[in-house]
Motif scaffolding. Structure first.
Motif, short mmCIF file in Angstrom:
data_model
loop_
_atom_site.label_atom_id
_atom_site.label_comp_id
_atom_site.label_asym_id
_atom_site.label_seq_id
_atom_site.Cartn_x
_atom_site.Cartn_y
_atom_site.Cartn_z
N LEU A 53 0.86 -1.18 0.00
CA LEU A 53 0.00 0.00 0.00
C LEU A 53 0.89 1.23 0.00
O LEU A 53 1.83 1.33 0.81
N TRP A 54 0.59 2.20 -0.90
CA TRP A 54 1.44 3.38 -1.09
C TRP A 54 0.66 4.67 -0.87
O TRP A 54 -0.55 4.71 -1.13
N GLU A 55 1.39 5.71 -0.47
CA GLU A 55 0.86 7.07 -0.49
C GLU A 55 1.26 7.67 -1.83
O GLU A 55 2.46 7.81 -2.13
N VAL A 56 0.28 8.02 -2.65
CA VAL A 56 0.56 8.42 -4.03
C VAL A 56 1.40 9.69 -4.10
O VAL A 56 2.35 9.79 -4.89
N ALA A 57 1.07 10.69 -3.30
CA ALA A 57 1.74 11.99 -3.40
C ALA A 57 3.23 11.90 -3.15
O ALA A 57 4.03 12.52 -3.85
N THR A 58 3.62 11.11 -2.15
CA THR A 58 5.02 11.07 -1.75
C THR A 58 5.76 9.84 -2.23
O THR A 58 6.99 9.80 -2.22
N GLY A 59 5.02 8.80 -2.63
CA GLY A 59 5.66 7.54 -2.97
C GLY A 59 6.04 6.74 -1.74
O GLY A 59 6.77 5.74 -1.83
N ARG A 60 5.53 7.15 -0.57
CA ARG A 60 5.87 6.48 0.69
C ARG A 60 5.14 5.14 0.79
O ARG A 60 3.96 5.04 0.48
N LYS A 61 5.88 4.13 1.23
CA LYS A 61 5.30 2.81 1.46
C LYS A 61 4.57 2.84 2.82
O LYS A 61 5.20 3.04 3.86
N ILE A 62 3.25 2.65 2.79
CA ILE A 62 2.46 2.71 4.03
C ILE A 62 2.53 1.38 4.78
O ILE A 62 2.80 1.34 5.98
N ARG A 63 2.30 0.29 4.06
CA ARG A 63 2.41 -1.03 4.71
C ARG A 63 2.50 -2.13 3.65
O ARG A 63 2.16 -1.92 2.47
N ILE A 64 2.97 -3.28 4.10
CA ILE A 64 3.03 -4.48 3.26
C ILE A 64 2.01 -5.48 3.80
O ILE A 64 1.96 -5.75 5.00
N PHE A 65 1.17 -6.00 2.90
CA PHE A 65 0.20 -7.04 3.27
C PHE A 65 0.88 -8.40 3.08
O PHE A 65 1.20 -8.79 1.94
N ASP A 66 1.06 -9.12 4.17
CA ASP A 66 1.81 -10.37 4.12
C ASP A 66 0.85 -11.55 4.27
O ASP A 66 0.11 -11.63 5.24
N GLY A 67 0.87 -12.47 3.30
CA GLY A 67 -0.03 -13.61 3.39
C GLY A 67 0.12 -14.60 2.25
O GLY A 67 -0.10 -15.80 2.43
N HIS A 68 0.49 -14.10 1.07
CA HIS A 68 0.62 -14.99 -0.09
C HIS A 68 1.93 -15.79 0.00
O HIS A 68 2.94 -15.31 0.51
N ARG A 69 1.88 -17.00 -0.52
CA ARG A 69 3.04 -17.89 -0.49
C ARG A 69 3.72 -18.03 -1.86
O ARG A 69 4.68 -18.78 -2.00
N ASP A 70 3.21 -17.29 -2.85
CA ASP A 70 3.78 -17.35 -4.20
C ASP A 70 3.48 -16.02 -4.89
O ASP A 70 2.90 -15.11 -4.28
N THR A 71 3.86 -15.93 -6.14
CA THR A 71 3.64 -14.71 -6.93
C THR A 71 2.20 -14.21 -6.78
O THR A 71 1.24 -14.99 -6.87
N VAL A 72 2.06 -12.87 -6.58
CA VAL A 72 0.74 -12.24 -6.54
C VAL A 72 0.51 -11.60 -7.92
O VAL A 72 1.29 -10.75 -8.35
N ALA A 73 -0.55 -12.04 -8.60
CA ALA A 73 -0.77 -11.65 -10.00
C ALA A 73 -1.77 -10.52 -10.18
O ALA A 73 -1.76 -9.84 -11.21
N CYS A 74 -2.67 -10.32 -9.19
CA CYS A 74 -3.74 -9.34 -9.40
C CYS A 74 -4.15 -8.73 -8.06
O CYS A 74 -4.00 -9.34 -7.00
N VAL A 75 -4.69 -7.51 -8.14
CA VAL A 75 -5.09 -6.79 -6.94
C VAL A 75 -6.14 -5.76 -7.31
O VAL A 75 -6.16 -5.27 -8.45
N ALA A 76 -7.04 -5.45 -6.37
CA ALA A 76 -8.09 -4.44 -6.65
C ALA A 76 -8.63 -3.88 -5.34
O ALA A 76 -8.71 -4.59 -4.33
N PHE A 77 -9.00 -2.59 -5.35
CA PHE A 77 -9.68 -1.94 -4.24
C PHE A 77 -11.18 -2.20 -4.34
O PHE A 77 -11.73 -2.29 -5.44
N SER A 78 -11.84 -2.23 -3.19
CA SER A 78 -13.31 -2.26 -3.17
C SER A 78 -13.81 -0.87 -3.56
O SER A 78 -13.07 0.12 -3.47
N PRO A 79 -15.08 -0.76 -3.99
CA PRO A 79 -15.60 0.55 -4.43
C PRO A 79 -15.51 1.65 -3.37
O PRO A 79 -15.37 2.83 -3.71
#
Length: 738
Positions: A78-104
């Motif tokens: 998860l990133w802060e767009v304005a600064t490029g700052r890394k807010i946090r890393i979501f840790d849980g996948h055990r292999d390559t993560v291919a896709c991602v999406a925000f809820s509405p």
């Protein structure tokens, strides 16, 4: 440049610039080339660095303030767009993560990967809210339904699954593809499910009962690896083996148009929120921006060192993110680069433009009867004068910048004080429209030409007519003073150019143009006269003898304006015409240096400041273009050795100091960048890149200075206003934290 090798082009231009400077010649022609490079290949606003392997997917939050990305490193970030700052890393996948999406609503995010898992994340905490288990192969694509209560997924098991977000249960499945599912989407009304596959087909189902509504055979396996659905669900774009993209109508399955680039293989594509623009990411590391309606290539973005495999438009449609195999995510502006900006200035044709002596103000007159004063740095409208119901045909600044003159269809010349807007006087005497104006070099005289075939000399302080020059047999379209102020020139619809003694005597009648003469200007030393006309040519004359020295050709329509720009060891002619071009010529040889296209219609007015490298042009469509050729794009790689040598020769080389600051910024040496920029400002550089200054101040801890520079960057249009607002919001948070 034209082959798309922008880095090589910059290196060559910088070498040429160094050679020009070594012999004391103005590098302006070289800087024009650099300017064109940066117009064709804009710089990224930010670089989001954090992934350690390929970046596979990115997306903006619904409010545009955050971004989420996924990669081969098993990370979701998860990133802060304005600064490029890394807010946090979501840790849980055990292999390559291919896709991602925000809820509405932006509160949740979903990710899918090669571990066959879908994780639902709470964005604020990074906590896994739900796991979706059921896929028997890699998960390649995910998408929320418009209501946010359900989501779709597809992958290597060839099945599209609909999941209940709250329970984590599979609500429905949609089958029919014969190969991997590469893309899933829900129609805007939520009633239809769309999916594309390596089998070359797109299938559309009714969400309610699972009934298949349509099967479209779009193309080969390759073509369905890189597709994008339009926001309205009516169109799809797909790549081809021939390095192009095709737009299809989903209702009929008919091909609408082809987007053809320069032989680039397309890796990914994305529609803008309105569907009127299309981004394509290419295997050569570039991103192309297209106009959907016409298939026109608008702009190319180049900065990645490997294939661009994922793209995302901001919800406000002014920014986009690109992710690459080079592990970088870059933030880009969708606005044109800041070196050229345009405003709708008049309701009709812009007939005349002028720049103040200090280059800070621009003036425009139009067929709508208005005269307008502009801030050249920000394009802000400062003042409007009503010139009457009839067109304004000519405007001029006095040499000291204390007076503005305008004349037109009402046969009067009005003189205003630009500081107060007060009208000082009106000059009356012409019996036809006034078509041209020019102040003498000392500002004590004003020259006018009109449809009554006459030239008139005035005292602008008193409004008194001093002298009338007669001899032309048709309209006087152009007038000019020599640098000494002792001679004047005029161009006319009678196809002649005339040179007069300011005391009233006719010295020469110059014959050569085959149609009306629309513009005249003297060289800096007054020995040559340049004229342009409706015969598409520019003529060079010897002032002393009246002999034609040279005929310059290149324009395919009327030449409306010719300006002389004296530069060290090089003198330029700048011309504009009905062929929609602005051309730069070597005044000595007549060689064309560069051709800039302003727009679709005639360029009817032009003004240039050689010292500050600014230009103001207007067209028949009422658009006013603000050009800035100053070398302010300096945070690309630069040769530090060359900069050191330049600064050893001249420690107050303002341009070299700005380039050095850009080099410091590139290497995150922010305090050094800030002090270097401030030193450049102290020695009189008034064209500092405000965005670079803002970042340097921010990361050096000077938040008030950063705020001031961000506001200045917004006023100058150096980046989209939305992005700068995000920067200011993030800055406010930092101040509150302090």
């Amino acid at each position: 440049v034209y082959a798309g090798r922008h880095t090589a082009a910059i290196d060559r231009y910088r070498e040429a610039r160094r050679r020009f400077q070594e012999v004391g010649a103005s590098p302006f022609i070289v800087d024009l080339g650099l300017w064109e490079v940066f117009q064709r290949f804009p710089l990224p606003l930010n670089d989001l660095i954090g992934h350690t392997e390929w970046v596979n997917a990115i997306g903006f939050s619904p409010d545009g303030t955050r971004a989420i990305s996924a990669g081969n490193d098993k990370a979701v970030i998860l990133w802060e767009v304005a600064t490029g700052r890394k807010i946090r890393i979501f840790d849980g996948h055990r292999d390559t993560v291919a896709c991602v999406a925000f809820s509405p609503d932006g509160s949740l995010a979903v990710s899918g990967g090669f571990d066959r898992m879908l994780h639902l994340w709470e964005v604020e905490t990074g906590r896994i809210v739900q796991d979706f288990v059921g896929h028997e192969g890699w998960v390649r694509s995910v998408a929320f339904c418009p209501d946010g209560k359900f989501l779709l997924s597809g992958g290597n098991d060839r099945i599209v699954r609909l999941w209940n977000v709250t329970t984590g249960r599979e609500s429905a499945r949609f089958e029919g593809h014969e190969n991997y599912v590469t893309q899933v989407a829900c129609s805007p009304d939520g009633k239809q499910i769309l999916a594309a596959s390596y089998d070359g087909t797109i299938l559309i189902w009714n969400r309610e009962d699972g009934r298949r509504l349509q099967r479209l055979q779009i193309g080969s396996d390759y073509e369905l690896k890189n597709i994008a659905f339009s926001p309205d669900g009516r169109h799809v774009v797909s790549g081809t083996a021939e390095a192009s993209m095709k737009l299809w109508d989903l209702a009929t399955g008919q091909e609408i148009r082809t987007f053809t680039g320069r032989g680039k293989r397309v890796c990914t594509a994305r529609f803008s929120p309105e569907g009127n623009r299309l981004l394509t990411g290419n295997y050569d590391g570039t991103v192309d921006l297209w106009e959907t309606e016409t298939g026109r290539l608008i702009r190319t973005y180049q900065g990645h060192r490997d294939a661009v495999c994922t793209l995302a438009f901001s919800p406000q449609d002014d920014l986009f993110l690109s992710g690459s195999y080079d592990r970088h995510i870059k933030l880009w502006s969708l606005l044109p680069p800041p070196g050229l900006r345009a405003v709708q200035a008049h309701e009709g044709t812009i007939t005349s433009t002028a720049l103040s002596p200090d280059g800070r103000l621009g003036l425009s007159g139009g067929s709508d009867g208005r005269v307008r004063l502009w801030d050249m740095a920000t394009t802000r409208l400062l003042r409007t004068w009503w010139g009457g119901e009839l067109p304004v045909e000519a405007v001029a600044f006095s040499p000291d910048g204390q007076r503005i003159a305008a004349g037109g269809g009402d046969r009067e010349i009005r003189i205003w004080d630009p500081a107060t807007g007060r009208e000082e006087t009106r000059l009356s005497g012409h019996e036809g429209d006034i078509l041209s104006l020019a102040f003498s070099p000392d500002g004590k005289r004003l020259l006018s030409g009109g449809k009554d075939h006459l030239l008139k000399l005035w005292d602008p302080a008193t409004g008194q007519e001093i002298r009338t020059f007669s001899g032309h047999t048709h309209w006087v379209d152009a007038v000019a003073f020599s640098p000494s102020g002792t001679r004047i020139a005029s161009g006319s619809h009678d196809k002649t150019v005339r040179i007069w003694d300011v005391e009233g005597g006719l010295l020469h009648t110059l014959i050569g143009h085959e149609r009306a003469v629309r513009t005249v200007t003297f060289s800096a030393d007054g020995t040559r006269l340049f004229s342009g006309g409706q015969d598409h040519t520019i003529r060079v004359w010897d002032v002393e003898t009246g002999r034609e020295i040279r005929k310059i050709t290149g324009h395919s329509e009327w030449v409306r304006q010719v300006l002389f720009a004296p530069l060290p060891l090089i003198s330029l002619l700048i011309s504009a015409g009905n062929d929609a071009t602005i051309r730069f010529w070597d005044a000595q040889s007549g060689r064309e240096w560069r051709n800039l296209t302003e727009g679709k219609g005639a360029v009817t007015a032009l003004a240039f400041d050689a010292v500050r490298r600014r230009m103001l042009s207007g067209g028949e469509d009422g658009m006013l273009h603000f050009w800035d050729f100053s070398p302010t794009q300096n945070d690309r790689e630069t040769q530090i050795e060359t900069l050191v040598q330049r600064l050893q020769k001249n420690a107050n080389d303002a341009e070299a100091l700005v380039e050095l600051a850009g080099w410091y910024a590139l290497h995150a040496a922010w305090p050094q960048a800030l002090s270097t920029l401030r030193h450049s400002a102290e020695i009189g550089n008034d064209s500092l890149p405000s965005l670079l200054l803002a970042r340097a101040a921010w990361f050096s801890g000077d938040l008030p200075a950063a705020r001031e520079a961000f506001l200045d960057a917004r006023a100058r249009g150096e980046a989209p206003a939305r992005y700068l607002d995000l920067c200011l919001q993030a800055l406010t948070k930092r101040e509150e934290e302090r």
